[in-house]
Write a protein that holds these residues in place. Structure first.
Motif, short mmCIF file in Angstrom:
data_model
loop_
_atom_site.label_atom_id
_atom_site.label_comp_id
_atom_site.label_asym_id
_atom_site.label_seq_id
_atom_site.Cartn_x
_atom_site.Cartn_y
_atom_site.Cartn_z
N PHE A 44 39.56 44.16 48.16
CA PHE A 44 38.94 45.08 47.20
C PHE A 44 39.33 44.71 45.77
O PHE A 44 38.47 44.59 44.89
N GLY A 45 40.63 44.56 45.52
CA GLY A 45 41.09 44.26 44.16
C GLY A 45 40.54 42.93 43.66
O GLY A 45 40.06 42.84 42.53
N CYS A 46 40.60 41.91 44.52
CA CYS A 46 40.15 40.59 44.11
C CYS A 46 38.65 40.54 43.86
O CYS A 46 38.19 39.70 43.08
N SER A 47 37.89 41.41 44.49
CA SER A 47 36.45 41.43 44.26
C SER A 47 36.03 42.44 43.19
O SER A 47 34.85 42.60 42.91
N ASN A 48 37.03 43.09 42.59
CA ASN A 48 36.74 44.09 41.56
C ASN A 48 37.53 43.83 40.28
O ASN A 48 38.09 44.75 39.68
N GLY A 49 37.57 42.58 39.87
CA GLY A 49 38.09 42.25 38.55
C GLY A 49 39.52 41.77 38.46
O GLY A 49 39.96 41.35 37.40
N VAL A 50 40.28 41.82 39.55
CA VAL A 50 41.68 41.37 39.50
C VAL A 50 41.71 39.85 39.63
O VAL A 50 41.06 39.28 40.51
N ASP A 51 42.48 39.20 38.76
CA ASP A 51 42.70 37.76 38.87
C ASP A 51 43.73 37.55 39.98
O ASP A 51 44.91 37.87 39.83
N CYS A 52 43.28 37.01 41.08
CA CYS A 52 44.14 36.86 42.25
C CYS A 52 44.75 35.46 42.38
O CYS A 52 45.39 35.16 43.39
N THR A 53 44.57 34.62 41.37
CA THR A 53 45.16 33.28 41.45
C THR A 53 46.68 33.32 41.55
O THR A 53 47.25 32.43 42.20
N PRO A 54 47.39 34.30 40.97
CA PRO A 54 48.86 34.29 41.12
C PRO A 54 49.34 34.43 42.57
O PRO A 54 50.45 34.00 42.88
N ILE A 55 48.52 34.99 43.48
CA ILE A 55 48.99 35.15 44.87
C ILE A 55 48.49 34.02 45.77
O ILE A 55 48.74 34.03 46.97
N GLN A 56 47.80 33.05 45.18
CA GLN A 56 47.33 31.88 45.94
C GLN A 56 48.46 30.85 46.02
O GLN A 56 49.38 30.87 45.21
N PRO A 57 48.41 29.95 47.01
CA PRO A 57 49.46 28.91 47.11
C PRO A 57 49.66 28.21 45.77
O PRO A 57 48.69 27.82 45.11
N GLY A 58 50.91 28.11 45.36
CA GLY A 58 51.25 27.51 44.07
C GLY A 58 51.25 28.49 42.92
O GLY A 58 51.69 28.16 41.82
N GLY A 59 50.77 29.71 43.15
CA GLY A 59 50.72 30.73 42.10
C GLY A 59 52.09 31.34 41.86
O GLY A 59 52.99 31.26 42.70
N THR A 60 52.23 31.98 40.72
CA THR A 60 53.53 32.55 40.33
C THR A 60 53.97 33.69 41.22
O THR A 60 55.16 34.02 41.26
N CYS A 61 53.04 34.30 41.96
CA CYS A 61 53.39 35.42 42.84
C CYS A 61 53.10 35.12 44.31
O CYS A 61 52.97 36.04 45.13
N TYR A 62 52.98 33.84 44.64
CA TYR A 62 52.72 33.48 46.03
C TYR A 62 53.93 33.82 46.92
O TYR A 62 53.77 34.29 48.03
N ASP A 63 55.12 33.56 46.41
CA ASP A 63 56.34 33.89 47.16
C ASP A 63 56.93 35.18 46.63
O ASP A 63 57.00 35.37 45.41
N PRO A 64 57.35 36.09 47.46
CA PRO A 64 57.35 35.96 48.92
C PRO A 64 55.93 36.08 49.47
O PRO A 64 55.13 36.90 49.03
N ASN A 65 55.65 35.23 50.45
CA ASN A 65 54.32 35.12 51.03
C ASN A 65 54.15 36.16 52.14
O ASN A 65 54.18 35.83 53.32
N THR A 66 53.99 37.42 51.73
CA THR A 66 53.74 38.49 52.69
C THR A 66 52.53 39.29 52.24
O THR A 66 52.24 39.36 51.03
N LEU A 67 51.82 39.87 53.19
CA LEU A 67 50.69 40.72 52.82
C LEU A 67 51.14 41.89 51.96
O LEU A 67 50.45 42.28 51.02
#
Length: 111
Positions: A44-67
């Motif tokens: 929902f967030g990623c399809s409604n204007g949130v930049d979700c690149t930080p939680i993608q692999p290599g992103g600044t918020c990827y780790d910890p890698n939990t839902l």
């Protein structure tokens, strides 16, 4: 109280860590939320204007890698970018507020 006692007291007080009270708040995923709902919140967030690149692999918020952590980042970004109103942190009653900064290392949760 002598001036030596006062000086000692002031030194003791100045070395004690006093928590800083802040009016900032963040939206987080509620503990115990199902993985399915966490993923729905991310979608929902990623399809409604949130930049979700930080939680993608290599992103600044990827780790910890939990839902839970990824959903919390997205939910907070959505809340912050949608007027910081209570309704922007509902997420089918799986969002909650915290007054403690959840930022971790290079992953910054904005306010």
């Amino acid at each position: 109280m002598s001036s030596l006692q006062l000086l000692t007291l002031l030194l003791l007080v100045s070395t004690v860590a006093i928590p800083v009270v802040t009016c900032r708040q963040w939206c987080m995923a509620m503990p115990g939320t199902s993985d399915e709902q966490l993923q729905a919140n991310i979608d929902f967030g990623c399809s409604n204007g949130v930049d979700c690149t930080p939680i993608q692999p290599g992103g600044t918020c990827y780790d910890p890698n939990t839902l839970f952590d990824h959903a919390s980042y997205v939910m907070n970004a959505y809340y912050q970018s949608h007027g910081r109103i209570e309704d922007a942190c509902r997420f089918d009653r799986t969002g909650c507020f915290t007054f403690a900064d959840p930022s971790n290392g290079s992953c910054i949760y904005y306010t």
